[in-house]
Design a protein around this motif. Structure first.
Motif, PDB file in Angstrom:
ATOM      1  N   GLU A 288       0.934  -1.016   0.264  1.00 40.31           N
ATOM      2  CA  GLU A 288      -0.108   0.085   0.250  1.00 40.31           C
ATOM      3  C   GLU A 288       1.115   1.290   0.172  1.00 40.31           C
ATOM      4  O   GLU A 288       1.355   1.505   0.576  1.00 40.31           O
ATOM      5  N   LEU A 289       1.006   2.150  -0.392  1.00 41.65           N
ATOM      6  CA  LEU A 289       1.733   3.310  -1.094  1.00 41.65           C
ATOM      7  C   LEU A 289       1.336   3.991  -0.051  1.00 41.65           C
ATOM      8  O   LEU A 289       0.110   5.018   0.447  1.00 41.65           O
ATOM      9  N   ILE A 290       2.096   4.774   0.457  1.00 45.56           N
ATOM     10  CA  ILE A 290       2.047   5.574   2.115  1.00 45.56           C
ATOM     11  C   ILE A 290       2.101   6.845   0.998  1.00 45.56           C
ATOM     12  O   ILE A 290       3.484   6.800   0.592  1.00 45.56           O
ATOM     13  N   GLU A 291       2.238   8.166   1.888  1.00 45.25           N
ATOM     14  CA  GLU A 291       2.451   9.577   1.765  1.00 45.25           C
ATOM     15  C   GLU A 291       3.393   9.658   2.547  1.00 45.25           C
ATOM     16  O   GLU A 291       3.096   9.689   3.693  1.00 45.25           O
ATOM     17  N   TYR A 292       4.549  10.299   1.538  1.00 45.43           N
ATOM     18  CA  TYR A 292       5.503  10.942   2.861  1.00 45.43           C
ATOM     19  C   TYR A 292       5.093  12.133   3.063  1.00 45.43           C
ATOM     20  O   TYR A 292       4.750  13.110   2.422  1.00 45.43           O
ATOM     21  N   SER A 293       5.585  12.279   4.665  1.00 42.10           N
ATOM     22  CA  SER A 293       4.933  13.400   5.183  1.00 42.10           C
ATOM     23  C   SER A 293       6.097  14.475   5.824  1.00 42.10           C
ATOM     24  O   SER A 293       5.687  15.314   6.439  1.00 42.10           O
ATOM     25  N   GLY A 294       6.869  13.953   6.329  1.00 41.83           N
ATOM     26  CA  GLY A 294       8.564  14.482   6.856  1.00 41.83           C
ATOM     27  C   GLY A 294       9.037  15.423   6.062  1.00 41.83           C
ATOM     28  O   GLY A 294       8.722  16.427   4.628  1.00 41.83           O
ATOM     29  N   LEU A 295      10.302  16.276   6.180  1.00 45.24           N
ATOM     30  CA  LEU A 295      11.335  16.812   5.874  1.00 45.24           C
ATOM     31  C   LEU A 295      12.561  16.097   5.175  1.00 45.24           C
ATOM     32  O   LEU A 295      12.872  15.189   6.159  1.00 45.24           O
ATOM     33  N   PHE A 296      12.442  16.076   4.246  1.00 42.97           N
ATOM     34  CA  PHE A 296      13.978  14.908   3.593  1.00 42.97           C
ATOM     35  C   PHE A 296      14.994  16.346   2.987  1.00 42.97           C
ATOM     36  O   PHE A 296      14.683  16.940   2.460  1.00 42.97           O
ATOM     37  N   ASN A 297      16.141  16.359   4.008  1.00 39.60           N
ATOM     38  CA  ASN A 297      16.900  17.904   3.364  1.00 39.60           C
ATOM     39  C   ASN A 297      18.040  16.616   2.517  1.00 39.60           C
ATOM     40  O   ASN A 297      18.477  16.134   3.668  1.00 39.60           O
ATOM     41  N   GLY A 298      18.545  16.913   1.406  1.00 38.40           N
ATOM     42  CA  GLY A 298      19.374  15.788   0.665  1.00 38.40           C
ATOM     43  C   GLY A 298      21.173  16.200   1.528  1.00 38.40           C
ATOM     44  O   GLY A 298      22.296  16.379   1.062  1.00 38.40           O
ATOM     45  N   ASN A 299      20.557  17.638   1.895  1.00 36.85           N
ATOM     46  CA  ASN A 299      22.282  18.559   2.206  1.00 36.85           C
ATOM     47  C   ASN A 299      22.716  18.839   1.319  1.00 36.85           C
ATOM     48  O   ASN A 299      23.968  18.448   0.771  1.00 36.85           O
ATOM     49  N   GLY A 300      22.303  19.030  -0.069  1.00 39.79           N
ATOM     50  CA  GLY A 300      23.365  19.065  -1.562  1.00 39.79           C
ATOM     51  C   GLY A 300      23.922  17.928  -1.474  1.00 39.79           C
ATOM     52  O   GLY A 300      24.632  17.462  -2.706  1.00 39.79           O
ATOM     53  N   HIS A 301      23.640  16.662  -0.879  1.00 42.34           N
ATOM     54  CA  HIS A 301      24.528  15.126  -1.527  1.00 42.34           C
ATOM     55  C   HIS A 301      23.561  14.103  -2.999  1.00 42.34           C
ATOM     56  O   HIS A 301      22.055  15.082  -2.748  1.00 42.34           O
TER      57      HIS A 301
END
Length: 176
Positions: free
Chosen positions: A25-38
């Motif tokens: 079951e696909l679940i919505e991502y609800s957070g903050l994902f910071n790639g930090n330029g990586h």
């Protein structure tokens, strides 16, 4: 938060519940994902689900920021009976905010079935949120439906204005 770049070394990622790929079951991502330029690089995502990308669905309060995706291969072939397909390197479906994300030398292909709406974009497949300060340079983007360099479809819902701004595309995009 991504602390270092990730080299996936050709790993094939196929979403599953561990026992039966038909039960996911696909679940919505609800957070903050910071790639930090990586950079996350060199993986292949193959899936039969209606929405696919590094994040299948980005929820309305979610933020994806400062991320590079490089040398990925995304392939979406929906199950029979699917009503729609949404495919983008960052997210198949975006209701939130995707900013300062960069997709480089990746392949994004959908293989839609008959009677199925398809939305394929370099960053997001179906966007009702905000996509800002992004760029997309790709070796291949193929849609048997709607296709766009940044977003396959950009749709405002209720009082939310779907927005794509400060975006660059360097690609050949085609759809049928």
């Amino acid at each position: 938060t991504l602390g270092v770049s990730v080299e996936a070394l050709g790993i094939v990622i196929t979403p599953s519940d561990g026992t039966n790929p038909e039960k996911v079951e696909l679940i919505e991502y609800s957070g903050l994902f910071n790639g930090n330029g990586h950079t996350i690089s060199n993986a292949k995502i193959t899936t039969p689900y209606e929405s696919a990308g590094l994040f299948a669905i980005v929820g309305k309060d979610a933020v994806i920021t400062d991320l590079y995706i490089k040398n990925f291969a995304f392939n979406l072939a929906a199950k029979d009976g699917a009503k729609y397909l949404c495919l983008g390197a960052v997210s198949g479906t975006n209701y939130g905010t995707i900013q300062r994300t960069y997709v480089l030398t990746s392949s994004i292909v959908n293989n839609k079935t008959d009677n199925c709406e398809a939305y394929v974009g370099g960053v997001v497949g179906f966007n009702t949120g905000v996509v800002a300060q992004t760029s997309f340079e790709v070796s291949e983007l193929v849609s048997m439906g709607y296709a766009g360099g940044i977003s396959g479809a950009n749709v405002s819902v209720k009082e939310v204005l779907a927005t794509v701004k400060q975006a660059n595309v360097n690609a050949t995009v085609w759809g049928t």
